[in-house]
Scaffold this active site. Structure first.
Site, short mmCIF file in Angstrom:
data_model
loop_
_atom_site.label_atom_id
_atom_site.label_comp_id
_atom_site.label_asym_id
_atom_site.label_seq_id
_atom_site.Cartn_x
_atom_site.Cartn_y
_atom_site.Cartn_z
CD GLU A 39 -29.66 109.02 68.40
OE1 GLU A 39 -28.86 108.09 68.61
OE2 GLU A 39 -29.30 110.20 68.25
CG PHE A 89 -22.51 117.92 58.73
CD1 PHE A 89 -21.49 117.01 58.98
CD2 PHE A 89 -23.22 118.43 59.81
CE1 PHE A 89 -21.17 116.62 60.27
CE2 PHE A 89 -22.91 118.04 61.10
CZ PHE A 89 -21.89 117.13 61.34
CD GLN A 90 -24.76 115.23 62.16
OE1 GLN A 90 -25.62 116.02 62.49
NE2 GLN A 90 -24.04 114.54 63.03
CE LYS A 94 -31.77 123.96 62.19
NZ LYS A 94 -30.36 124.06 62.60
CG MET A 106 -30.03 81.30 71.24
SD MET A 106 -30.95 79.87 71.79
CE MET A 106 -32.37 80.61 72.57
#
Ligand code: FAD
Ligand code: TPP
Ligand code: MG
Lengths: 177, 568
Positions: free
Chosen positions: B53, B115-116, B165, B480
């Site tokens: 993502e 969950f999640q 949801k 760097m």
């Protein structure tokens, strides 16, 4: 040209906010203060004359330049409809104090007199304790606290500051419904 | 528009269509499935399946950078949402318009450590302009309208809309609003801008400099800037995000200043008596030690965000507003001031500036037969393409070499992660740019370390058959950081050497695209030519550059801007 403030002087500033009365707004504001390192001396929030909005009064101890920055950063938050530092000259400020003194009954008369001087009220009395309620600006409450200390403060609780400015000026911008 | 009954998920897709969104980047999961299912039917909105993502968010940024449109990315609840965080923070720091949409667990489960479940609105509060947790499906059209509006107006930036949801599945009477009404959001400003005061300063200045930042890009005020610069005739310096807002090939453009800007640009800023800052925010990478910054300069600061004015450097004359609207007024006011009262002579200033330019040009050791010089690679690609390409970069030395040597003359063509400095930005941003600009040449200048942060999305680029060309300036180092260890930590190389893994050519082949490598100067030209000529998908070019070639000049952190270290 001076690029940095030489010795910033810190003083107490009262910042007043009109915010949308929605979940999470306090979180957004408190989060902004903490992540930008602005210490909050006190914060109060409560309803206003319009149910859709709440009023927050935040007291900070900062330099004037930083307060300007605070106001501009806070203004960027979407639920903040208006924010302004209230002018110290026109400020009407109030705090609330509740204090429990544990003291034998023979002292009660003396305490009653003291409370009266500070326009405070005795709101609970039991044989060896009483609870005093006072309101006013922070200076007055500080003084009362000092006087009460010798009687033995058992428990003390003070609200943050609420404040309005004198005169007809209001915080709400004219375009507000 | 007549109201239409539909689910929240469908409403999201309809809103995206109404906003003219062509591409969204994301990965599905349980909590965002209803939206994906609705998206499956859309004829207008195309979805790009990314492998992570974060990449989706950077690709959305790339698209937004290149076009000025709002980039859109999706993530499912929990890890999908938290993976977006780096990309959102990047967009926030660089003022990139973005709408991130996340699914969340059903309303009834929120707060139960389901969950999640992740409190993504809480997590992203400090890195978004605003975010919403949608609790009532009927609010969705308004919230999405506001989300796009807030993302692209004023000082642009990312917003996030988190949709449980059950809200996606619930039904509403859909009607997309055509206007917004947000009482606490005023991008336009109330105070009258002090244009006359600014013009008076410009008129009186004998050592002016114009300092352009990313705000020129976001406002699209290129012509306005050109006219203003033409009138004032001052040297023009830019930030890394100002690159391309004024042609770097223009004789009055001194290019980038700051930590790795040229000496002549930094000297010019330091010795100026007036800095006209247009859409720039006096970042510490450009000011050096603040208390010693341009000690004699007065400051005219034009910015759309009042909080940027006098945040770090006190403005003598603040001008709050949109560059595109305000700058023409300032130009007119200045023209009037010049005509009625004349102006200070700036010819001696130019003599000085030009002398610095001649004496302290950007330079590097000429490439011998042994080592490929990173700066040379960038110059050669530029020469071969005449600079007609979009460039995206990773973060590190290669990024700064690109900023120094890729002369950018087109707006929005130099795309980099400046404020957050996110390694891994190059490839995903290139994907977003190429999708938005299918006919353009898109070049990535990447580092071996940066490339490995998001290389999994080479798969995405191959799937889409994008002709992006990623040149890895491979020094087998987190270069760097190596440079800093070299200069400031006794050359103690704690955790900066990178192993020669993976084999980038084989990796490219494994992904089904072209991989090329140049180890020696003698191999370089051919490899660059082949890479540039390649069509039919991405090409990854592994160019082994001199390891100890550092970025110079350099202002050490906390040093004054004119106190620069030179290389050999
Ligand atoms: C390794 C490394 C080294 C770096 N070295 C340098 C360096 O040497 N030099 C350098 O320049 N940068 C350097 N950077 C980047 C630096 O950190 C900052 O990201 C950059 O300087 C900020 O650019 P900016 O001031 O243009 O601001 P941006 O972040 O692009 O902000 C844009 C400004 O414009 C304003 N604005 C937006 N829209 C409008 C509008 N419509 N009208 C008016 N104003 C508007 C915004 O409010 C904001 O203040 C480096 C980064 C890295 C990672
Ligand atoms: C995500 C992330 N982690 C760490 C850093 C710190 N950092 C800045 S530059 C750099 C090295 C980059 O190495 P590479 O991509 O190979 O570029 P080079 O400097 O070698 O050109 C690191 C680790 C960062 N900017 N971003
Ligand atoms: Mg490297």
């Amino acid at each position: 040209m001076e690029r940095t403030e030489t010795t910033p002087t810190y003083s107490s500033h009262t910042v007043s906010l009109l915010v949308e009365n929605k979940p999470g707004v306090l979180h957004r504001i408190a989060g902004l203060f903490s992540r930008r390192g602005y210490n909050i001396a006190s914060l109060t929030v409560g309803p206003t004359e319009r149910p859709e909005y709440s009023r927050m009064t935040i007291v900070v101890r900062l330099s004037s330049k930083t307060v300007e920055q605070v106001v501009r950063q806070v203004q960027k938050l979407i639920p903040v409809v208006e924010v302004r530092e209230l002018s110290p000259v026109d400020l009407i400020e109030r705090e609330l104090l509740l204090v429990k003194i544990r003291t034998p009954e023979r002292n009660h008369a003396e305490l009653r007199a003291l409370a009266e001087t500070y326009e405070a009220k005795i709101v609970d009395v039991s044989p060896d304790a009483l609870v005093i309620e006072a309101s006013g600006n922070s200076g007055k409450l500080d003084a009362l606290e000092d006087r009460l200390a010798q009687y033995g403060i058992q428990e003390l609780c003070r609200s943050g500051r609420i404040a309005l400015e004198r005169g007809f000026k209001t915080l709400a911008p004219p375009n507000l419904k | 528009m007549a109201k239409e009954k539909m689910t929240g998920a469908k409403a999201v897709v309809r809103a995206l269509e109404a906003e003219g969104v062509e591409w969204v980047f994301g990965m599905p999961g349980g909590a965002i499935l209803p939206i994906y299912d609705a998206l499956y039917d859309s004829k207008k909105v195309k979805h790009v399946l990314v492998r992570h993502e974060q990449t989706g968010a950077h690709a959305a940024e790339g698209l937004a950078h290149a076009t000025g449109k709002v980039g859109v990315c999706f993530g499912t609840s929990g890890p999908g949402a938290t993976n977006l965080v780096t990309g959102i923070a990047d967009a926030y720091m660089d003022s990139v318009p973005m709408v991130a949409i996340t699914g969340n667990v059903s309303s009834a489960l929120i707060g139960s450590d389901a969950f999640q479940e992740a409190d993504i609105t809480g997590i992203t509060m400090p890195i978004t302009k605003h975010n919403w947790l949608v609790t009532d499906v009927r609010d969705l059209p308004r919230i999405l309208k506001e989300a796009f509006y807030i993302a692209r107006t004023g000082r642009p930036g990312p917003v996030l809309v988190d949709i449980p949801k059950d809200v996606q599945n619930a039904e509403l009477e859909f009607e997309y609003p055509d206007r917004v009404d947000i009482p606490g959001y005023h991008p336009p400003v109330r105070e009258e801008p002090r244009l006359k005061d600014a013009a008076a300063l410009i008129r009186g200045s004998s050592r002016p400099v114009i300092y352009l930042g990313g705000g020129v890009r976001t406002s699209g005020a290129y012509e306005e800037v050109a006219k203003f610069a033409e009138l004032v005739g001052a040297p023009v310096v830019t930030t890394v995000h100002g690159k391309g807002s004024f042609p770097e090939t223009h004789p009055r453009c001194l290019g980038m200043f700051g930590m790795h800007g040229s000496k002549f640009a930094n000297y010019t800023v330091q010795e100026s008596d007036l800095i006209i800052a247009l859409g720039a925010r006096f970042d510490d990478r450009v000011t050096g030690k603040l208390s010693t910054f341009a000690p004699e300069a007065k400051i005219v600061h034009l910015d759309v965000d009042p909080a940027e004015i006098s945040k770090l450097v006190t403005a003598t004359v603040p001008l709050v507003g949109d560059l595109k609207l305000l700058l023409p007024q300032l130009t007119e006011e200045t023209r009037n001031a010049f005509q009625t009262s004349g102006r200070a002579d700036i010819a001696p200033w130019w003599v000085k500036v030009n002398a610095w330019r001649e004496k302290h040009p950007l330079r590097f050791t000429a490439q011998g037969e042994e080592h490929i010089m990173p700066q040379h690679v960038i110059q050669r690609i530029w020469e071969k393409t005449q600079g007609k390409a979009f460039v995206t970069t990773g973060v590190g030395k290669h990024q700064m070499f690109a900023a120094q040597y890729w002369k950018t003359s087109e707006p929005r063509h130099f795309i980099t992660s400046g404020g957050l400095g996110t390694m891994g930005f190059c490839l995903p941003a290139a994907i977003g740019v190429q999708l938005a600009r299918p006919d353009a040449l898109v070049i990535g200048i990447d580092g071996d370390g940066s490339f490995q942060m998001t290389l999994q999305d080479l798969g995405t680029a191959v799937d889409l058959n994008l002709n992006i060309k990623i040149f890895i300036l491979n020094n087998l180092f987190l270069g760097m950081v190596h440079q800093w260890q070299n200069l400031f930590y006794d050359n103690r190389l704690a955790a900066t050497p990178l192993s020669d893994r993976p084999d980038f050519v084989k990796l490219a082949e494994a992904y089904g695209c072209l991989g090329l490598r140049a180890r020696k100067p003698s191999e370089l030209e051919d490899v660059l030519d082949r890479a540039l000529a390649h069509e039919g998908g991405p090409v990854i070019v592994d160019i082994r550059t001199r390891q100890d070639e550092h970025v110079y000049p350099m202002v050490p952190a906390g040093a004054p801007l004119n106190d620069m270290i030179e290389g050999n």
